[in-house]
Scaffold this motif. Structure first.
Motif, PDB file in Angstrom:
ATOM      1  N   ILE A   1       0.444  -0.965  -0.068  1.00 35.51           N
ATOM      2  CA  ILE A   1       0.703  -0.064  -0.142  1.00 35.51           C
ATOM      3  C   ILE A   1       0.852   1.332   0.001  1.00 35.51           C
ATOM      4  CG2 ILE A   1      -1.061   1.271   1.339  1.00 35.51           C
ATOM      5  CD1 ILE A   1      -3.034  -1.753   2.389  1.00 35.51           C
ATOM      6  N   SER A   2       1.776   1.538   0.632  1.00 36.37           N
ATOM      7  CA  SER A   2       2.826   2.575   0.910  1.00 36.37           C
ATOM      8  C   SER A   2       3.059   3.198  -0.716  1.00 36.37           C
ATOM      9  CB  SER A   2       4.388   2.111   1.584  1.00 36.37           C
ATOM     10  OG  SER A   2       5.342   2.914   1.276  1.00 36.37           O
ATOM     11  N   ALA A   3       4.027   2.090  -1.575  1.00 32.21           N
ATOM     12  CA  ALA A   3       3.920   1.695  -3.038  1.00 32.21           C
ATOM     13  C   ALA A   3       3.229   2.418  -3.577  1.00 32.21           C
ATOM     14  CB  ALA A   3       4.435   0.205  -3.408  1.00 32.21           C
ATOM     15  N   ILE A   4       2.093   2.156  -3.625  1.00 34.63           N
ATOM     16  CA  ILE A   4       0.824   2.961  -4.431  1.00 34.63           C
ATOM     17  C   ILE A   4       0.899   3.846  -3.588  1.00 34.63           C
ATOM     18  CG2 ILE A   4      -1.920   2.460  -4.491  1.00 34.63           C
ATOM     19  CD1 ILE A   4      -2.084  -0.441  -4.271  1.00 34.63           C
ATOM     20  N   ARG A   5       0.711   4.224  -2.536  1.00 36.51           N
ATOM     21  CA  ARG A   5       1.232   6.196  -2.117  1.00 36.51           C
ATOM     22  C   ARG A   5       1.833   6.720  -3.004  1.00 36.51           C
ATOM     23  NH1 ARG A   5       2.642   9.554   2.430  1.00 36.51           N
ATOM     24  NH2 ARG A   5       1.111  10.379   3.356  1.00 36.51           N
ATOM     25  N   GLU A   6       2.989   6.458  -2.891  1.00 33.77           N
ATOM     26  CA  GLU A   6       4.265   7.141  -2.969  1.00 33.77           C
ATOM     27  C   GLU A   6       4.323   7.526  -5.056  1.00 33.77           C
ATOM     28  OE1 GLU A   6       7.083   7.732  -1.794  1.00 33.77           O
ATOM     29  OE2 GLU A   6       5.963   7.815   0.052  1.00 33.77           O
ATOM     30  N   ALA A   7       3.351   6.376  -5.291  1.00 36.23           N
ATOM     31  CA  ALA A   7       2.814   6.320  -7.130  1.00 36.23           C
ATOM     32  C   ALA A   7       2.896   8.347  -6.485  1.00 36.23           C
ATOM     33  CB  ALA A   7       2.776   5.595  -7.253  1.00 36.23           C
ATOM     34  N   MET A   8       1.262   7.566  -6.221  1.00 36.60           N
ATOM     35  CA  MET A   8      -0.312   8.968  -6.118  1.00 36.60           C
ATOM     36  C   MET A   8       0.885  10.444  -5.807  1.00 36.60           C
ATOM     37  SD  MET A   8      -2.683   7.027  -3.922  1.00 36.60           S
ATOM     38  CE  MET A   8      -3.590   5.718  -4.430  1.00 36.60           C
ATOM     39  N   LEU A   9       1.781  10.332  -4.541  1.00 34.57           N
ATOM     40  CA  LEU A   9       2.265  11.395  -4.043  1.00 34.57           C
ATOM     41  C   LEU A   9       2.896  12.057  -5.175  1.00 34.57           C
ATOM     42  CD1 LEU A   9       3.125  10.645  -0.366  1.00 34.57           C
ATOM     43  CD2 LEU A   9       1.574  12.498  -1.407  1.00 34.57           C
ATOM     44  N   TYR A  10       4.428  10.933  -6.371  1.00 31.97           N
ATOM     45  CA  TYR A  10       5.320  11.309  -6.852  1.00 31.97           C
ATOM     46  C   TYR A  10       4.319  12.330  -8.640  1.00 31.97           C
ATOM     47  CZ  TYR A  10       8.231  11.406 -10.622  1.00 31.97           C
ATOM     48  OH  TYR A  10       9.359  11.691 -12.291  1.00 31.97           O
TER      49      TYR A  10
END
Length: 455
Positions: free
Chosen positions: A160-169
């Motif tokens: 889930i953190s990896a998904i969140r990082e893509a969104m933040l980018y």
């Protein structure tokens, strides 16, 4: 609101046992321990070291019990607060008396799940890991335990953190375009954003798709054994349980009520429900059993439709088949050790497994067929297996997926740039609901209230 007071509770089951444990957490933990505990030998309490001694009432000097006590200094404890655990003899009275003494010394009784809630609020674990702790405690099979342990270790949180990082980018890219409209953002950057968002969407879809398997591994499934009298339903129940649980006789209609038992089928918790044989009867008690049987069929996750392969298909069999309708079903042709005389009606598309409860023939194949209905060949005990197992997580991920998909579509359609962050922030908030970053207080209260006191 998080009040940083000191809480206490009994952390072992109520009743007699080898030991009982009283857990204390909060700023006054060490002081409370020093007030009521008398160590044998010299030296004060040392963090993460057991001390042997007695619990004594400070006012009267009465010795309550001979105990072991461990003090864990913050932040190196379960709650990241000062924690004391007192191990005494496991009697109901002695444990209660020590807890009462701890309360008198300045603690208050903990609410259900409050220790774990403090671990979450203090940042030691996220909400996924907190819920997984309760799943570990309630696990009934190796597979459900493995899934819960993977979540507790943070494997689901990492995805889930990896998904969140893509969104933040992506959000950083959009906000840069809004803040610096005169600057030309490299086309390669835009492609990079799209290249990161696409895998995030695929990952969200994968987690959502895996929910059904995760849920059945966590909660188990209900399987109804349905059939007319004397086709071998109770014998099948006994065979799957590997014990004699239901009465088996040659007299039709022996089973009058619904018998429920849980069995572990290759890691899948399965609640088996043996029902009364379905047929027309003038007996009022048997009629009630038949009514209960027909009631259970639509509520089951799977129906094992048991037929007697040595006898023709009857009108009573047809009634049961009609009651099953479109429910998930496996047709079990019992008595395969005898000559077959049963022809199934045309149009039956459910899987068919031939077995003999007398010889055991076909039973392993039936077990595998039940398991395959719900779990599709995943190595659920492997280190890599992660699945969403809570409906709350699934629903939040669906919201995140929809918002992120809208962002992709709006970006491609050339929608006003200032509108794009709305969908991205909605997606981030939805993902935050899973890990607890943006979860409402009432939801947190509801989650932790389902925990046991002392955890």
């Amino acid at each position: 609101m998080y009040v940083r007071d000191t809480i206490a509770a009994i952390s072992t089951p109520v009743g007699e046992g080898g030991i009982g444990i009283i857990r204390v957490s909060g700023p006054a933990s060490q002081q409370i321990a020093q007030n009521i505990f008398r160590a044998k030998g010299n030296g004060g309490l040392k963090s993460h070291r057991f001390s042997y001694g007695t619990v004594v009432h400070p006012a009267t000097g009465d010795v309550l019990d001979e105990t072991m006590l461990v003090y864990m200094k913050a932040p190196n404890s379960y709650t990241r607060e000062d924690v004391v655990e007192i191990q005494c003899h496991g009697g109901t009275l002695v444990v209660s008396r020590i807890l009462s003494l701890v309360i008198e010394a300045g603690a208050r009784l903990a609410q259900p799940g409050e220790f774990t809630k403090r671990a979450f609020l203090n940042g030691r674990i996220d909400l996924v890991q907190a819920e997984a702790i309760m799943d570990v405690i309630s696990s009934r099979t190796e597979a459900s335990l493995s899934l819960a342990q993977h979540q507790r270790e943070g494997l689901l949180s990492q995805r889930i953190s990896a998904i969140r990082e893509a969104m933040l980018y992506a959000l950083a890219y959009v906000e840069a375009l809004i803040d610096f409209p005169e600057e030309d953002i490299d086309v390669a950057v835009e492609r990079d954003v799209q290249g990161r968002v696409a895998p995030a969407l695929a990952e969200l879809q994968g987690l959502i798709d895996g929910f059904e398997e995760g849920k059945v591994l966590r909660d188990g499934v209900s399987v109804v054994l349905a059939g007319r009298p004397n086709v071998g339903k109770s014998s099948l129940l006994n065979t799957l349980l590997k014990e004699k649980r239901a009465i088996v006789t040659a007299v039709p209609g022996t089973t009058r009520d619904v018998i429920e038992e849980v069995v572990n089928l290759n890691g899948l918790p399965v609640k088996l429900l043996d029902t009364a044989g379905i047929r027309h009867s003038e007996d009022q008690v048997e009629q009630e059993g038949v009514r209960l049987s027909l009631e259970r069929i639509p509520r089951a996750d799977l129906v094992l439709f048991v037929v007697d392969s040595s006898a023709p298909f009857t009108d009573d069999d047809r009634v049961i088949l009609d009651a099953i309708g479109s429910k998930s079903c496996i047709v079990v042709r019992n008595k395969s050790d005898l000559t077959s005389h049963c022809e199934l009606p045309e149009g039956v598309t459910s899987p068919v497994v031939a077995i003999s409860t007398l010889t055991g023939e076909g039973v392993p194949e039936l077990r595998a067929a039940i398991h395959r209905t719900f779990v599709h060949g995943k190595a659920v005990d492997s280190r890599e297996y992660v699945a969403v197992s809570h409906a709350r997580h699934r629903d939040a991920l669906i919201k995140a997926q929809r918002s992120l998909q809208r962002f992709v579509e709006n970006l491609a359609a050339g929608v006003n740039m200032e509108l794009l962050p709305i969908d991205l922030r909605d997606a981030l908030d939805a993902v935050g609901e899973v890990t607890g970053a943006t979860t409402a207080d009432d939801v947190l209260d509801r989650i932790f209230s389902s925990f046991c006191i002392g955890k």
